[in-house]
Write a protein that holds these residues in place. Structure first.
Motif, PDB file in Angstrom:
ATOM      1  N   ALA A 186       0.829  -1.202   0.000  1.00  0.00           N
ATOM      2  CA  ALA A 186       0.000   0.000   0.000  1.00  0.00           C
ATOM      3  C   ALA A 186       0.868   1.257   0.000  1.00  0.00           C
ATOM      4  CB  ALA A 186      -0.926  -0.012   1.218  1.00  0.00           C
ATOM      5  N   TYR A 187       1.962   1.195   0.739  1.00  0.00           N
ATOM      6  CA  TYR A 187       2.861   2.344   0.809  1.00  0.00           C
ATOM      7  C   TYR A 187       3.531   2.588  -0.544  1.00  0.00           C
ATOM      8  CZ  TYR A 187       6.577   5.472   2.255  1.00  0.00           C
ATOM      9  OH  TYR A 187       7.422   6.555   2.343  1.00  0.00           O
TER      10      TYR A 187
ATOM     11  N   ARG B 266       2.479   1.845  -3.514  1.00  0.00           N
ATOM     12  CA  ARG B 266       1.511   2.412  -4.462  1.00  0.00           C
ATOM     13  C   ARG B 266       1.375   3.918  -4.242  1.00  0.00           C
ATOM     14  NH1 ARG B 266      -2.880   2.193  -7.679  1.00  0.00           N
ATOM     15  NH2 ARG B 266      -4.666   3.471  -7.085  1.00  0.00           N
ATOM     16  N   ASP B 267       1.173   4.336  -2.981  1.00  0.00           N
ATOM     17  CA  ASP B 267       1.059   5.764  -2.684  1.00  0.00           C
ATOM     18  C   ASP B 267       2.319   6.519  -3.088  1.00  0.00           C
ATOM     19  OD1 ASP B 267      -1.050   6.537   0.183  1.00  0.00           O
ATOM     20  OD2 ASP B 267      -1.490   5.584  -1.720  1.00  0.00           O
ATOM     21  N   HIS B 268       3.465   5.913  -2.806  1.00  0.00           N
ATOM     22  CA  HIS B 268       4.738   6.572  -3.120  1.00  0.00           C
ATOM     23  C   HIS B 268       4.903   6.771  -4.629  1.00  0.00           C
ATOM     24  CE1 HIS B 268       9.038   7.493  -3.067  1.00  0.00           C
ATOM     25  NE2 HIS B 268       9.158   6.606  -4.029  1.00  0.00           N
TER      26      HIS B 268
ATOM     27  N   ALA C  70       2.606   9.410  -5.830  1.00  0.00           N
ATOM     28  CA  ALA C  70       3.087  10.704  -5.341  1.00  0.00           C
ATOM     29  C   ALA C  70       4.208  11.243  -6.220  1.00  0.00           C
ATOM     30  CB  ALA C  70       3.570  10.576  -3.900  1.00  0.00           C
TER      31      ALA C  70
ATOM     32  N   ARG D  41      -4.194   8.387  -4.323  1.00  0.00           N
ATOM     33  CA  ARG D  41      -3.360   8.079  -3.155  1.00  0.00           C
ATOM     34  C   ARG D  41      -4.271   7.945  -1.939  1.00  0.00           C
ATOM     35  NH1 ARG D  41      -0.086  12.402  -1.876  1.00  0.00           N
ATOM     36  NH2 ARG D  41      -0.760  13.723  -3.596  1.00  0.00           N
ATOM     37  N   THR D  42      -4.054   6.893  -1.165  1.00  0.00           N
ATOM     38  CA  THR D  42      -4.976   6.592  -0.071  1.00  0.00           C
ATOM     39  C   THR D  42      -4.542   7.156   1.271  1.00  0.00           C
ATOM     40  OG1 THR D  42      -3.846   4.465   0.218  1.00  0.00           O
ATOM     41  CG2 THR D  42      -5.839   4.476  -1.137  1.00  0.00           C
ATOM     42  N   GLY D  43      -3.380   7.763   1.354  1.00  0.00           N
ATOM     43  CA  GLY D  43      -2.968   8.406   2.594  1.00  0.00           C
ATOM     44  C   GLY D  43      -1.875   7.686   3.350  1.00  0.00           C
TER      45      GLY D  43
ATOM     46  N   GLN E 185       1.127   7.448   2.315  1.00  0.00           N
ATOM     47  CA  GLN E 185       2.340   8.242   2.108  1.00  0.00           C
ATOM     48  C   GLN E 185       2.421   9.321   3.180  1.00  0.00           C
ATOM     49  OE1 GLN E 185       4.824   8.085   0.147  1.00  0.00           O
ATOM     50  NE2 GLN E 185       5.779  10.079   0.322  1.00  0.00           N
TER      51      GLN E 185
END
Length: 454
Positions: free
Chosen positions: A137-138, A140-142, A145, A417-419, A421
């Protein structure tokens, strides 16, 4: 008399299959079962790259351990950090940080593996893994971003470093991660009119001379061609010499401006194995064909952390590979052997012939080798997804995964982004806690101190 206590460490494929079998086959009141795991779900690890790319939601591959109607296992929310086999005590650090002792009569060690790292400058601080749900999950956000920040930047050097991504590891995890995330960024580029898609570059490197050698030369070359046709730069015989916040230095001397280093260069057995001070084979706990640990009364080990002899091979020293299909079957066999020990019956050896391998490269691309048959393209994709779908443990998980696949096929990717990050970047050392284990001497001192206090 008190009922015997069976303690199972780890809720991966091996541990969960063992617990499920015990719940089904133990008579009521025959024994107590306890499972040690930080999370009350079983993670379907092979689909983690699809979570990282957003094709699947995290919840769809996190299968709850509490849905079973036969559920009677006590779950301890924490991780085992040491085992004293003489005192028959397992030291557990709960998710609150509190350390507790769990006594056992029979111990099943299925702690799995952790990401294999090397003493490379900057690796622990700047690389990200692909071993846990939080990491996927991290990542993907990164990655999303980086696209957002590059789109907003007017600095060419910053844009270049944010739009180059490096994946280390040419095995299944690394290849699928690079393939799925490259597909995500390629599709996302259409939504960023200020970004030139040609600026987005993915690098896949591995110190090995071939990509996924377990697949064989022909399928390995097929996968190599698919990825290169997509524009992924693949370098074999190359690794990382140094990692920095904004660049990665390869061992061939190249310096790539990049703020994304994803490390998937293999796994090693959980550090818990070292606390037993027992014989190991290439880092994995040496066990018999019945998966008992020699010289350790009532201790069984299986899965990624154990070197289980492969009796289907002619090679006397062959051990089973650390794959899901072996772990699941080993879990069931260990459960049967624990019950046989309880009932003073003979133990049975573990025997399973490998069914083959599947690699999902996203979209319509895949390479598979079921039962030795080489497949490419849509047939391989059908086999890969069919295998994963059928291996999911509950109907709820199967429904969620199938719905996600169909929705992605119809609606395409989303780039939200789901948060996860945060302002402080998280790296390898922030997810797997590999420095939290005790030494054998510390375990013995801990149990001695607990004995005197008791």
């Amino acid at each position: 008399m008190a009922r015997p206590k069976i303690l199972v460490v780890g809720a991966g494929f091996a541990g969960v299959e063992c617990v499920r079998r015990l719940e089904r086959r133990l008579a009521p009141g025959e024994a107590d079962v306890c499972l040690v795991t930080p999370f009350s779900y079983q993670l379907y690890l092979p689909l983690l790259p699809q979570v990282a790319s957003g094709m699947l939601t995290p919840q769809s591959i996190a299968v709850s351990l509490r849905r079973s109607r036969r559920h009677r296992t006590r779950i301890v929310p924490g991780g085992a950090i040491g085992v004293d086999t003489k005192a028959k005590v397992c030291v557990i650090r709960k998710i609150t940080g509190e350390e507790v002792d769990e006594h056992y009569d029979y111990l099943v060690l299925a702690p799995g593996s952790v990401t294999r790292t090397f003493d490379i400058p900057g690796l622990a601080e700047h690389a990200r893994g692909m071993k846990t749900l939080a990491e996927a999950a991290y990542v993907r956000d990164h990655v999303i971003a980086q696209l957002d920040l590059a789109d907003a930047s007017e600095d060419p050097a910053e844009r270049a470093s944010r739009l180059q991504f490096v994946v280390v590891g040419g095995g299944y995890a690394g290849t699928e991660t690079a393939a799925c995330l490259q597909r995500l960024t390629s599709n996302a580029a259409k939504r960023y009119p200020r970004l030139d898609p040609r600026e987005i570059k993915w690098h896949l490197i591995d110190i090995a001379p071939r990509l996924m050698p377990e697949l064989g030369e022909k399928l390995g070359l097929s996968a190599l061609k698919i990825l290169r046709d997509r524009g992924i730069d693949i370098s074999l015989g190359v690794s990382v010499a140094k990692a920095a916040p904004e660049e990665v230095t390869f061992t061939d001397g190249r310096v790539v401006p990049s703020r994304t280093l994803i490390w998937t260069a293999g796994v090693v057995a959980s550090p818990l194995i070292a606390t037993l001070d027992a014989e190991t084979l290439k880092g994995r706990l040496a066990v018999t064909a019945q998966m008992t640990v020699p010289g350790r009364d009532g201790v069984f080990a299986l899965g990624d952390a154990a070197a289980v002899p492969d009796l289907t091979k002619d090679d006397e020293g062959a051990v089973c590979p650390p794959t899901a299909q072996h772990a699941m079957r080993q879990g069931r066999r260990v459960a049967d052997n624990v019950i046989a020990t309880l009932r003073e019956q003979p133990l049975q050896p573990y025997v399973h012939k490998d069914l083959g391998l599947v690699v999902d490269l996203g979209g319509r691309d895949a390479v598979s080798k079921p039962l030795g048959i080489e497949l490419r393209g849509m047939p391989a994709q059908a086999v890969a997804r069919g295998y994963h779908w059928s291996a999911l443990r509950t109907n709820v998980a199967k429904a969620r995964v199938m719905t996600n696949w169909l929705l992605n096929a119809v609606a395409g990717d989303d780039f939200v982004r789901t948060g996860f990050q945060s302002r402080t970047p998280a790296a390898l050392r922030d997810f797997e806690y590999t420095d939290s284990y005790l030494t054998p001497e510390e375990v013995r001192e801990h149990t001695r101190a607990a004995h005197f206090q008791g």
